[in-house]
Design a protein around this motif. Structure first.
Motif, mmCIF file in Angstrom:
data_model
loop_
_atom_site.group_PDB
_atom_site.id
_atom_site.type_symbol
_atom_site.label_atom_id
_atom_site.label_comp_id
_atom_site.label_asym_id
_atom_site.label_seq_id
_atom_site.Cartn_x
_atom_site.Cartn_y
_atom_site.Cartn_z
ATOM 1 N N THR A 111 0.730 -1.431 0.025
ATOM 2 C CA THR A 111 0.102 0.279 0.150
ATOM 3 C C THR A 111 1.000 1.053 -0.238
ATOM 4 O O THR A 111 0.414 2.061 -0.431
ATOM 5 C CB THR A 111 -1.318 0.076 0.937
ATOM 6 O OG1 THR A 111 -2.116 -1.179 0.839
ATOM 7 C CG2 THR A 111 -1.880 1.394 1.298
ATOM 8 N N LYS A 156 2.486 1.479 -3.343
ATOM 9 C CA LYS A 156 1.410 2.101 -3.828
ATOM 10 C C LYS A 156 0.601 3.373 -3.907
ATOM 11 O O LYS A 156 0.839 4.337 -4.888
ATOM 12 C CB LYS A 156 -0.142 1.193 -3.830
ATOM 13 C CG LYS A 156 -1.439 1.453 -5.181
ATOM 14 C CD LYS A 156 -2.512 1.142 -3.856
ATOM 15 C CE LYS A 156 -4.012 1.346 -5.198
ATOM 16 N NZ LYS A 156 -4.889 0.265 -4.988
ATOM 17 N N LEU A 174 1.448 -0.929 -9.069
ATOM 18 C CA LEU A 174 -0.110 -0.617 -9.744
ATOM 19 C C LEU A 174 -0.627 -1.690 -9.208
ATOM 20 O O LEU A 174 0.169 -3.359 -8.761
ATOM 21 C CB LEU A 174 -0.491 -0.691 -11.092
ATOM 22 C CG LEU A 174 0.127 0.882 -11.168
ATOM 23 C CD1 LEU A 174 0.341 0.899 -13.249
ATOM 24 C CD2 LEU A 174 -0.395 1.821 -11.127
ATOM 25 N N ASP A 175 -1.842 -2.372 -8.711
ATOM 26 C CA ASP A 175 -2.716 -3.631 -8.682
ATOM 27 C C ASP A 175 -3.719 -3.341 -9.068
ATOM 28 O O ASP A 175 -4.636 -2.499 -9.745
ATOM 29 C CB ASP A 175 -2.652 -3.770 -6.927
ATOM 30 C CG ASP A 175 -3.555 -2.925 -6.602
ATOM 31 O OD1 ASP A 175 -3.701 -1.747 -7.409
ATOM 32 O OD2 ASP A 175 -5.134 -2.591 -5.685
ATOM 33 N N PHE A 196 -0.222 -7.558 -8.105
ATOM 34 C CA PHE A 196 0.344 -6.175 -8.252
ATOM 35 C C PHE A 196 1.748 -6.124 -9.267
ATOM 36 O O PHE A 196 2.038 -7.207 -10.008
ATOM 37 C CB PHE A 196 1.503 -5.791 -6.936
ATOM 38 C CG PHE A 196 0.452 -5.944 -5.951
ATOM 39 C CD1 PHE A 196 0.300 -4.965 -5.294
ATOM 40 C CD2 PHE A 196 -0.248 -7.624 -4.996
ATOM 41 C CE1 PHE A 196 -0.994 -4.654 -4.130
ATOM 42 C CE2 PHE A 196 -0.925 -7.186 -4.477
ATOM 43 C CZ PHE A 196 -1.153 -5.872 -3.839
#
Length: 234
Positions: free
Chosen positions: A46, A49, A55-56, A65
């Motif tokens: 997180t 990100k 990116l997920d 991911f």
């Protein structure tokens, strides 16, 4: 959080390294690479990100991911601007990530015995008993005590392992350094009473930087713990 702050943590640097080697990785495969739970790995992802580095996407019930490498270019430019202040031995970001991965090798094994936790602790800390299943030694159960394991020399190795007691928590945990053949490792034994006359002996040997050493350590400890079982039965 900035990109630089996000990659300051070694766990997040390793995540970036893993993501850089694959197009896309599901969360459960990333979690399997660490000695921490899924929630802890998710928190690190997180942060990456939020910094724009990862990116997920959802695929069914699974989260996958992938690395967003473009912000790393900005970091590389910023780092390059300070090159004149660095010695020739300093490594760039790519080598830093590779070294982090290389230095993370830890042998982890568990052995179970039908005995008492006190007997296992004694076999780990009594010099005479240690000699029966590990090697001849001058071990003493004292934090800071320096000792050696000694065996017959072979070509390229003098048969000596230099150690120092780091942790002594009777009868739960014992840790000491393990320095030999260019390797500077730490051996940690953790004992757990499982009840019903069973004890689990958990081994971690950290700091291994050579795949050959890792494989030899696996075989060696497995054989020695086989001998330990006989010592405990005496």
């Amino acid at each position: 959080m900035s990109e630089i702050a996000a990659i300051a943590d070694p766990t997040r640097r390793r995540l970036i390294h893993l993501l850089a080697e694959a197009e896309e990785i599901p969360l459960h495969e990333l979690t399997a690479q660490f000695k921490m739970g899924r929630t802890a790995v998710s928190k690190h992802l997180t942060i990456l990100k939020e910094a724009g580095l990862v990116l997920d996407r959802k695929v069914g019930r699974e989260t996958r991911f992938r690395l967003k490498a473009s912000p790393l270019t900005e970091i590389q430019v910023w780092v390059a601007s300070y090159n004149k202040f660095w010695s020739k031995g300093m490594l760039g970001l790519k080598l830093l990530l590779e070294d982090e991965e290389k230095m993370s090798e830890t042998l982890i094994s568990d052995f179970q015995f039908n005995t008492s936790i006190e007997k296992v602790w004694s076999a780990l800390t009594d010099s005479n008993k240690l000699a029966k299943w590990v090697m001849e030694n001058n071990f003493k159960p004292v934090v800071g005590h320096r000792f050696q394991f000694r065996t017959q020399p072979v070509e390229g190795w003098n048969g000596v392992i230099d150690c120092e007691v780091l942790i002594l928590d009777e009868p739960n945990r014992l840790s000491y350094t393990w320095v030999s053949g260019g390797q500077n490792n730490t051996v940690t034994w953790t004992l757990q009473d499982l009840g019903n006359g069973k004890v689990n002996l958990h081994l971690e040997q950290s700091g291994i930087t050579n795949e050959y050493v890792l494989e030899n350590a696996k075989r060696g400890w497995a054989a020695m713990c086989g001998m330990l079982e006989k010592v405990l039965a005496e």
